[in-house]
Design a protein around this motif. Structure first.
Motif, PDB file in Angstrom:
ATOM      1  N   UNK A  16       0.835  -1.206   0.000  1.00 35.59           N
ATOM      2  CA  UNK A  16       0.000   0.000   0.000  1.00 35.59           C
ATOM      3  C   UNK A  16       0.873   1.261   0.000  1.00 35.59           C
ATOM      4  N   UNK A  17       1.941   1.249   0.806  1.00 31.91           N
ATOM      5  CA  UNK A  17       2.852   2.403   0.849  1.00 31.91           C
ATOM      6  C   UNK A  17       3.496   2.612  -0.528  1.00 31.91           C
ATOM      7  N   UNK A  18       3.926   1.503  -1.149  1.00 33.71           N
ATOM      8  CA  UNK A  18       4.540   1.594  -2.481  1.00 33.71           C
ATOM      9  C   UNK A  18       3.569   2.112  -3.529  1.00 33.71           C
ATOM     10  N   UNK A  19       2.335   1.606  -3.500  1.00 30.67           N
ATOM     11  CA  UNK A  19       1.316   2.070  -4.449  1.00 30.67           C
ATOM     12  C   UNK A  19       1.001   3.546  -4.239  1.00 30.67           C
ATOM     13  N   UNK A  20       0.903   3.947  -2.978  1.00 28.33           N
ATOM     14  CA  UNK A  20       0.555   5.333  -2.671  1.00 28.33           C
ATOM     15  C   UNK A  20       1.613   6.313  -3.172  1.00 28.33           C
ATOM     16  N   UNK A  21       2.868   5.893  -3.147  1.00 28.80           N
ATOM     17  CA  UNK A  21       3.939   6.764  -3.651  1.00 28.80           C
ATOM     18  C   UNK A  21       3.761   7.047  -5.141  1.00 28.80           C
ATOM     19  N   UNK A  22       3.127   6.106  -5.855  1.00 28.48           N
ATOM     20  CA  UNK A  22       2.893   6.311  -7.290  1.00 28.48           C
ATOM     21  C   UNK A  22       1.530   6.954  -7.564  1.00 28.48           C
ATOM     22  N   UNK A  23       0.509   6.571  -6.795  1.00 28.00           N
ATOM     23  CA  UNK A  23      -0.872   6.924  -7.139  1.00 28.00           C
ATOM     24  C   UNK A  23      -1.384   8.197  -6.472  1.00 28.00           C
ATOM     25  N   UNK A  24      -0.883   8.496  -5.272  1.00 26.79           N
ATOM     26  CA  UNK A  24      -1.323   9.691  -4.523  1.00 26.79           C
ATOM     27  C   UNK A  24      -2.840   9.748  -4.352  1.00 26.79           C
ATOM     28  N   UNK A  25      -3.433   8.612  -4.002  1.00 28.00           N
ATOM     29  CA  UNK A  25      -4.863   8.583  -3.676  1.00 28.00           C
ATOM     30  C   UNK A  25      -5.083   9.240  -2.309  1.00 28.00           C
ATOM     31  N   UNK A  26      -6.335   9.556  -2.020  1.00 24.53           N
ATOM     32  CA  UNK A  26      -6.706   9.951  -0.665  1.00 24.53           C
ATOM     33  C   UNK A  26      -7.273   8.695  -0.011  1.00 24.53           C
ATOM     34  N   UNK A  27      -6.603   8.228   1.049  1.00 25.99           N
ATOM     35  CA  UNK A  27      -6.970   6.949   1.657  1.00 25.99           C
ATOM     36  C   UNK A  27      -7.402   7.176   3.099  1.00 25.99           C
ATOM     37  N   UNK A  28      -8.602   6.696   3.424  1.00 22.86           N
ATOM     38  CA  UNK A  28      -9.083   6.731   4.807  1.00 22.86           C
ATOM     39  C   UNK A  28      -9.018   5.293   5.308  1.00 22.86           C
ATOM     40  N   UNK A  29      -8.147   5.070   6.286  1.00 18.13           N
ATOM     41  CA  UNK A  29      -7.801   3.709   6.704  1.00 18.13           C
ATOM     42  C   UNK A  29      -8.214   3.524   8.159  1.00 18.13           C
ATOM     43  N   UNK A  30      -9.055   2.522   8.404  1.00 14.16           N
ATOM     44  CA  UNK A  30      -9.526   2.217   9.756  1.00 14.16           C
ATOM     45  C   UNK A  30      -8.708   1.067  10.336  1.00 14.16           C
ATOM     46  N   UNK A  31      -8.255   1.213  11.580  1.00 18.72           N
ATOM     47  CA  UNK A  31      -7.538   0.121  12.237  1.00 18.72           C
ATOM     48  C   UNK A  31      -7.679   0.250  13.757  1.00 18.72           C
ATOM     49  N   UNK A  32      -7.456  -0.873  14.449  1.00 17.42           N
ATOM     50  CA  UNK A  32      -7.392  -0.837  15.912  1.00 17.42           C
ATOM     51  C   UNK A  32      -5.940  -0.964  16.370  1.00 17.42           C
ATOM     52  N   UNK A  33      -5.016  -1.027  15.404  1.00 13.80           N
ATOM     53  CA  UNK A  33      -3.620  -1.357  15.679  1.00 13.80           C
ATOM     54  C   UNK A  33      -2.751  -0.110  15.515  1.00 13.80           C
TER      55      UNK A  33
END
Length: 418
Positions: free
Chosen positions: A213-230
């Motif tokens: 996901x980090x690698x893809x984001x460096x290319x795509x620059x999407x706006x990502x809302x990510x839910x986690x408990x961690x």
């Protein structure tokens, strides 16, 4: 991680409330008056999901919303695309209030603006991998040859080229989640909603998916809302993090802000066990550099250091950073050499370190050298310095916090019922 400097937020959440029950509007004044979630449930049978949430999310950032079970994080993400209707509040995307969209407008918004990646993959078992990935484009009305080409390209991107004709049941959990990610990306939606997307995966596969996901984001620059408990996952992925508790926003900020300055005991209980050396980057703890020396001769360098009252400095010429200089060594040089060029005889070999490196990676070099290490950006420009004292300050602060918690159970956040 992504650049979040665009000043106009892509998404704005304003005064968002959600109360579950038969007559939420009647209960809303009690919530606004500050009555507790438990008291409202006991008195009215209504459950408070979210209370006065206000957030700005920048274009192109990974914005993590985290909290324990019952904190309201999954309720929150379902408001972005109106899978849940709020009791009160606004969700504004690119200046448009999603709450005011009619049925057709909302349908277009879900098809083109936001895609969702689910915890349990959400794949259709009777469709092939290719058909699953292309599904969003099929709904959009894209013709078969074009949608299959795009789906094939996205499968290649997530490392599943050659799996087009397989069915979900033939894939591992990690592969299924890659299909889910490819399906979300295939629609070209600008915003990705990811609800506990990696939490059903084994730790190793989960780590691989985070890397991807980090690698893809460096290319795509999407706006990502990510839910986690961690929290470890939040710190690894998030440009910014919002922490929810019982439907309230208790803290939001950059990972370093939350790690080093927890807002309350609840947040502190999350952060105290995090390995800071593995979570913080050099630029978050470095100090301003003592002195940048651009003099050409030993005498000029000595004069610069005396004027600045500096014990050490970093020599930089047209070829970039060359090494460190200490006033002690320069003062020991015979004055007859003061007109000589700065050379290896007076330079200390102190390695430069990258500003975005994890602290864990630079601990050996920092401990090995008496002088602080110069911190360089990607262009080799001096940004600051990192000393043993900085390391001790950051890492021992964590140990002392831990030592004070003789009864850690008393401070651990308790999971509320979902």
């Amino acid at each position: 991680m992504s650049n979040t400097e665009n000043s106009t937020p892509l998404i704005q959440i304003k005064g968002l409330y959600k109360i579950f029950g038969n007559t939420p509007q009647k209960v809303l004044p009690d919530v606004k008056a500050g009555k507790s979630k438990d008291d409202i449930l006991a008195a009215t049978g209504h459950t408070v999901g979210l209370q006065d949430i206000n957030l700005d999310i920048a274009r192109g950032e990974i914005f993590v919303i985290m909290g324990l079970s019952g904190s309201g994080k999954s309720t929150m993400i379902r408001h972005f695309n109106r899978l849940i209707e709020p009791t009160e509040g606004q969700i504004i995307v690119e200046g448009e209030d999603v709450m005011k969209l009619d049925e057709k407008g909302l349908q277009n918004f879900r098809r083109h603006k936001m895609s969702m990646v689910f915890q349990r993959f959400g794949l259709m078992p009777h469709r092939t991998v290719l058909q699953n990935v292309a599904y969003g484009l099929q709904v959009q009305g894209v013709d078969k040859s074009e949608r299959e080409k795009k789906a094939t390209d996205w499968l290649d991107t997530v490392g599943l080229g050659g799996y087009e004709k397989q069915y979900p049941s033939q894939l591992s959990g990690g592969q299924q989640q890659r299909v889910g990610l490819a399906r979300a990306l295939c629609t070209d939606a600008e915003i990705l909603l990811m609800d506990e997307a990696f939490s059903a995966l084994d730790p190793l596969i989960r780590s691989e998916m985070q890397d991807q996901l980090i690698g893809l984001q460096e290319k795509l620059h999407k706006t990502i809302i990510f839910i986690t408990h961690d929290l470890d996952e939040a710190l690894r992925l998030g440009d910014r993090i919002a922490i929810l508790r019982d439907g309230k926003l208790v803290q939001q900020g950059r990972p370093v802000d939350i790690l080093l300055n927890p807002a309350d005991d609840y947040v502190e209980a999350f952060v105290k066990d995090v390995n800071r050396a593995r979570a913080l980057t050099v630029d978050t703890v470095m100090k301003p550099q003592s002195l940048r020396i651009s003099a050409e001769t030993i005498g000029e360098a000595l004069a610069e250091m005396r004027k600045a009252k500096a014990e050490h400095g970093y020599y930089v010429n047209d070829d970039g950073y060359q090494g460190a200089l200490s006033i002690e060594k320069l003062e020991s040089v015979d004055s007859a050499r003061h007109g000589d060029a700065i050379d290896e005889a007076v330079l200390e070999e102190v390695p430069g370190i990258q500003s975005d490196a994890l602290i864990e990676a630079v601990i050996p070099d920092t401990l090995e050298h008496e002088l602080p290490l110069p911190v360089l950006d990607q262009d080799g420009e001096l940004q600051g310095e990192l000393s043993r004292a900085n390391l001790v300050e950051v890492l021992s602060d964590q140990s002392s916090n831990g030592a004070e918690d003789e009864e850690p159970e008393a401070k651990k956040p308790e999971a509320a019922s979902a």
